[in-house]
Design a protein around this motif. Structure first.
Motif, PDB file in Angstrom:
ATOM      1  N   VAL A  33       0.837  -1.203   0.000  1.00 45.32           N
ATOM      2  CA  VAL A  33       0.000   0.000   0.000  1.00 45.32           C
ATOM      3  C   VAL A  33       0.869   1.250   0.000  1.00 45.32           C
ATOM      4  O   VAL A  33       0.565   2.234  -0.697  1.00 45.32           O
ATOM      5  CB  VAL A  33      -0.944   0.002   1.213  1.00 45.32           C
ATOM      6  CG1 VAL A  33      -1.720   1.311   1.288  1.00 45.32           C
ATOM      7  CG2 VAL A  33      -1.913  -1.168   1.139  1.00 45.32           C
ATOM      8  N   THR A  34       1.946   1.229   0.767  1.00 45.19           N
ATOM      9  CA  THR A  34       2.837   2.392   0.822  1.00 45.19           C
ATOM     10  C   THR A  34       3.424   2.700  -0.552  1.00 45.19           C
ATOM     11  O   THR A  34       3.426   3.855  -1.007  1.00 45.19           O
ATOM     12  CB  THR A  34       3.972   2.145   1.825  1.00 45.19           C
ATOM     13  OG1 THR A  34       3.413   1.854   3.115  1.00 45.19           O
ATOM     14  CG2 THR A  34       4.867   3.364   1.941  1.00 45.19           C
ATOM     15  N   SER A  36       2.194   1.722  -3.457  1.00 43.57           N
ATOM     16  CA  SER A  36       1.095   2.125  -4.332  1.00 43.57           C
ATOM     17  C   SER A  36       0.673   3.560  -4.059  1.00 43.57           C
ATOM     18  O   SER A  36       0.370   4.322  -4.987  1.00 43.57           O
ATOM     19  CB  SER A  36      -0.096   1.184  -4.138  1.00 43.57           C
ATOM     20  OG  SER A  36       0.237  -0.147  -4.478  1.00 43.57           O
ATOM     21  N   GLY A  37       0.659   3.952  -2.770  1.00 43.32           N
ATOM     22  CA  GLY A  37       0.292   5.323  -2.422  1.00 43.32           C
ATOM     23  C   GLY A  37       1.275   6.340  -2.988  1.00 43.32           C
ATOM     24  O   GLY A  37       0.867   7.406  -3.471  1.00 43.32           O
ATOM     25  N   SER A 129      -4.902  13.142   1.193  1.00 40.17           N
ATOM     26  CA  SER A 129      -4.237  11.990   0.576  1.00 40.17           C
ATOM     27  C   SER A 129      -3.553  11.130   1.626  1.00 40.17           C
ATOM     28  O   SER A 129      -3.603   9.886   1.567  1.00 40.17           O
ATOM     29  CB  SER A 129      -3.218  12.459  -0.463  1.00 40.17           C
ATOM     30  OG  SER A 129      -3.853  13.148  -1.521  1.00 40.17           O
ATOM     31  N   VAL A 133      -4.460   7.212   2.395  1.00 41.19           N
ATOM     32  CA  VAL A 133      -3.507   6.099   2.417  1.00 41.19           C
ATOM     33  C   VAL A 133      -3.680   5.292   3.706  1.00 41.19           C
ATOM     34  O   VAL A 133      -3.625   4.051   3.693  1.00 41.19           O
ATOM     35  CB  VAL A 133      -2.061   6.616   2.280  1.00 41.19           C
ATOM     36  CG1 VAL A 133      -1.066   5.505   2.582  1.00 41.19           C
ATOM     37  CG2 VAL A 133      -1.823   7.143   0.878  1.00 41.19           C
ATOM     38  N   TRP A 136      -6.613   3.255   3.243  1.00 41.70           N
ATOM     39  CA  TRP A 136      -6.240   2.181   2.316  1.00 41.70           C
ATOM     40  C   TRP A 136      -5.601   1.031   3.101  1.00 41.70           C
ATOM     41  O   TRP A 136      -5.944  -0.144   2.898  1.00 41.70           O
ATOM     42  CB  TRP A 136      -5.294   2.748   1.284  1.00 41.70           C
ATOM     43  CG  TRP A 136      -5.028   1.924   0.072  1.00 41.70           C
ATOM     44  CD1 TRP A 136      -5.330   0.599  -0.126  1.00 41.70           C
ATOM     45  CD2 TRP A 136      -4.404   2.376  -1.133  1.00 41.70           C
ATOM     46  NE1 TRP A 136      -4.922   0.197  -1.378  1.00 41.70           N
ATOM     47  CE2 TRP A 136      -4.362   1.263  -2.017  1.00 41.70           C
ATOM     48  CE3 TRP A 136      -3.876   3.595  -1.559  1.00 41.70           C
ATOM     49  CZ2 TRP A 136      -3.798   1.360  -3.292  1.00 41.70           C
ATOM     50  CZ3 TRP A 136      -3.327   3.680  -2.835  1.00 41.70           C
ATOM     51  CH2 TRP A 136      -3.286   2.583  -3.685  1.00 41.70           C
ATOM     52  N   ALA A 167      -7.658   6.383  -6.150  1.00 40.33           N
ATOM     53  CA  ALA A 167      -7.633   6.424  -4.686  1.00 40.33           C
ATOM     54  C   ALA A 167      -7.756   7.845  -4.159  1.00 40.33           C
ATOM     55  O   ALA A 167      -8.449   8.105  -3.163  1.00 40.33           O
ATOM     56  CB  ALA A 167      -6.350   5.778  -4.164  1.00 40.33           C
TER      57      ALA A 167
END
Length: 476
Positions: A33-34, A36-37, A129, A133, A136, A167
């Motif tokens: 996730v990190t 992707s963020g 944002s 995250v 997310w 996202a």
């Protein structure tokens, strides 16, 4: 990750069998996730550097509702006056549900200390944002824990290509996170807490109420009403906790939100606006906003009734996640305000309903195509007809139809998994329904006949062996 090309799970990747050291499943998912963020933020780099201006924000595909809401909805302080706070400022109106307005109000108040309007707008986007995250990560961890023996299925959400584009488009991941936690709590038999979170999620995006409908259908089939009663009461209380201050302090704000929802024209990515665009090009009659609202409600009710019949008639009771995905997907298609970023609602549910990478990646590819087509079409429509980095209406309409068709195909595959449990990779693993909580392995009490489908009655004991035997009978 070789499952995409047909490879098996590595022997050092089996959860609960091999000690992974520091790199546990959840930690690896959080790292995903990190990364992707960070990539998702880079996709917005042009607008972060040059500002969210039209048509550049569309032609460079870095458009987001977040900074535009900050500017257009009056969240920036004006000439030293206090910043507007959605739903609580005097005579305030806001185009989003109440809890979303509270999130926007708090982050807007914090961002106003950044300086000029452009600086505050950027700070508002960055702050939201960062929070998205975190949501997310929460969604991924809750999905992994709720997946039972298949925690790696949450990587479908953690490394989603579609979320790189969507996202940071809106606050939808707040709702997705609350729904994911609620489903995890329901799976662990904490019905009150699950219902409370669903009530809060409905104050971010109303689709969360459809999860309660899933509980209703499963309770109707099993004859066990306590989970539904507990969840529904908690959801109503949580909803009132958010809504009562709004209704007391500024009832006009909620009334304006409802009236706008009924009277505004449909969104560009909805099937209704696509029809209107084609009708305008052909010189045919278009539908008014109120008429479209009625049609959208009728189509949703038809879809809900059809899925309710499926839930009651299938030879083996559908899994919680399967019904949740089908209901939310039906809502996303028939919604008057359908938008490409609503994939955020569906992705965690699909990861639990049909965790097959080939299906999910193919579906996401079409959804990304629809999102990019929307931005390039808006770049032409809102950019005074500038044809550079833009597409004409027929190509956009085709993209919307492909986008809708792809979701319908995935829904059909999930329906097939329900009617033929041998195709369901979750039940092939020997489990009944990891998300059903106290309803798992519950015997059926009320069913409807399904043509030429054997009726399967599950035993009341949570015995995986009996579940596998029942599954085999259904497959035969």
């Amino acid at each position: 990750m070789t499952e995409v090309v047909g490879g098996p799970l590595g022997r050092r990747s089996a959860p609960g069998i091999v000690s992974p050291g520091f790199f546990t499943v959840e930690r690896v998912l959080i790292i995903m996730v990190t990364v992707s963020g960070i990539l998702a933020v880079l996709f917005k780099f042009h607008c972060r550097q040059s500002g969210w201006t039209t048509p550049d924000q569309y032609s460079t595909t870095c458009w987001s509702e977040l900074p535009n809401v900050f500017k257009d909805q009056g969240l920036f302080k004006n000439q030293g006056l206090a910043a507007f706070f959605p739903y609580f400022s005097s005579n305030a109106t806001f185009a989003y549900p109440p809890l979303t307005g509270i999130i926007a109000g708090i982050t807007g108040w914090l961002a106003n200390g950044a300086g000029t309007e452009a600086q505050s707008q950027l700070a508002f986007f960055d702050l939201n944002s960062l929070l998205i995250v975190i949501m997310w990560m929460v969604t991924v961890v809750a999905t992994a824990r709720g997946a039972g023996r298949r925690p790696w299925d949450a990587a479908i959400v953690a490394a989603s290509p579609a979320l790189l584009f969507t996202a940071f488009t809106s606050w939808d991941l707040w709702a997705a996170a609350l729904v994911a936690i609620a489903m995890l709590l329901f799976a662990r038999r904490h019905n009150f807490a699950a219902g409370g979170l669903l009530g809060l999620a409905a104050c971010v995006q109303p689709y969360a109420l459809l999860i309660l409908l899933v509980v209703l259908l499963l309770s109707l089939r099993t004859g066990r009403w306590l989970p539904l009663t507990e969840s529904a009461i908690a959801a109503i209380v949580a909803w009132l906790v958010v809504m009562l201050p709004v209704l007391v302090l500024n009832p006009a704000a909620w009334g304006a939100y409802l009236s706008d929802g009924l009277g505004n024209k449909p969104s560009e990515s909805s099937i209704y606006q696509t029809y209107d665009l084609i009708a305008q090009r052909l010189g045919a009659a278009t539908a008014g906003p109120v008429t479209i609202s009625v049609i959208a409600l009728a189509l949703l009710m038809l879809a809900v009734l059809s899925l309710a019949w499926l839930a009651m008639a299938a030879g083996r009771r559908p899994r919680f996640a399967q019904l949740a995905f089908l209901l939310v997907a039906a809502y996303s298609i028939t919604d008057k305000y359908a938008a490409p970023q609503h994939i955020v609602w569906l992705l965690p549910l699909l990861a639990l309903a049909r965790p097959k990478w080939r299906t999910v990646l193919s579906w996401q590819a079409v959804q990304i195509l629809g999102f990019l087509a929307l931005l390039l079409f808006l770049g032409s429509e809102l950019g005074n007809g500038n044809a550079q980095h833009a597409i004409d209406m027929p190509y956009f309409a085709l993209a919307v139809l492909l986008q809708t068709g792809a979701t319908v195909v995935v829904m059909a595959l999930v329906v097939r998994d329900i009617l033929r449990p041998g195709y369901d990779v979750v039940r092939r693993g020997g489990t009944d329904d990891p998300q059903a909580g106290v309803l798992e392995y519950a015997p059926d009490r009320l069913t409807l006949g399904f043509p030429r489908t054997a009726r399967v009655m599950l035993s009341g004991s949570a015995d995986p062996q009996s579940s596998q035997q029942a599954q085999g009978e259904t497959s035969r």
